[in-house]
Design a protein around this motif. Structure first.
Motif, short mmCIF file in Angstrom:
data_model
loop_
_atom_site.label_atom_id
_atom_site.label_comp_id
_atom_site.label_asym_id
_atom_site.label_seq_id
_atom_site.Cartn_x
_atom_site.Cartn_y
_atom_site.Cartn_z
N GLU A 299 29.80 37.46 13.17
CA GLU A 299 28.71 38.64 12.52
C GLU A 299 29.21 39.28 11.45
N ARG B 1 14.80 41.73 11.81
CA ARG B 1 15.01 41.03 13.16
C ARG B 1 15.18 42.25 14.19
N GLU C 36 20.06 39.89 3.00
CA GLU C 36 20.47 39.71 4.62
C GLU C 36 20.32 41.08 5.17
N TYR D 220 27.27 45.24 8.16
CA TYR D 220 26.27 45.49 7.08
C TYR D 220 26.86 45.66 5.73
N GLU E 42 17.86 41.43 8.51
CA GLU E 42 18.42 42.18 9.63
C GLU E 42 17.51 43.07 10.14
N ALA F 22 21.27 50.11 8.90
CA ALA F 22 21.19 48.76 8.02
C ALA F 22 20.51 49.34 6.64
#
Length: 110
Positions: free
Chosen positions: A2, A19, A12, A5, A16, A46
């Motif tokens: 992964e 999600r 992205e 951040y 994220e 994030a």
């Protein structure tokens, strides 16, 4: 493996966040309070990487997003974290992601 951040693009990061919000919604529905709290903190992290730390100068005071009516004075920044103290407990230094700070111009918008 992964990505961190800090290595993600804005696109992205937005994916994220979406999600994580979905996972948080499900955790809340299932009464998984601790899981929900962890996911909310990840969302805040994030979001912090999509902001410019220079927009949060030391010496300024901001309302804390998750604690309405509570204010945080920034002493210094380290990455996307603002270090300082809550006005209600000036002897206790802590760090908050800059995404948890509401700029003065945004306080009236909430």
């Amino acid at each position: 493996m992964e990505k961190r951040y800090s290595e993600m693009t804005e696109y992205e990061l937005k994916n994220e966040i979406a999600r994580l919000k979905e996972k948080a919604r499900k955790a809340e529905q299932h009464g998984m309070i601790n899981e929900y709290a962890v996911l909310e903190r990840k969302i805040a992290m994030a979001k912090a990487y999509m902001l410019n730390p220079d927009d949060f100068p030391p010496g300024e005071t901001y309302e804390i997003d998750v604690a309405p009516g509570e204010y945080f004075k920034v002493e210094y920044l380290k990455g996307v974290f603002a270090w300082g103290y809550r006005l209600s407990s000036p002897l206790k230094e802590e760090a908050l992601p800059i995404s948890m700070l509401i700029k003065k111009s945004n306080i009236n918008e909430k």
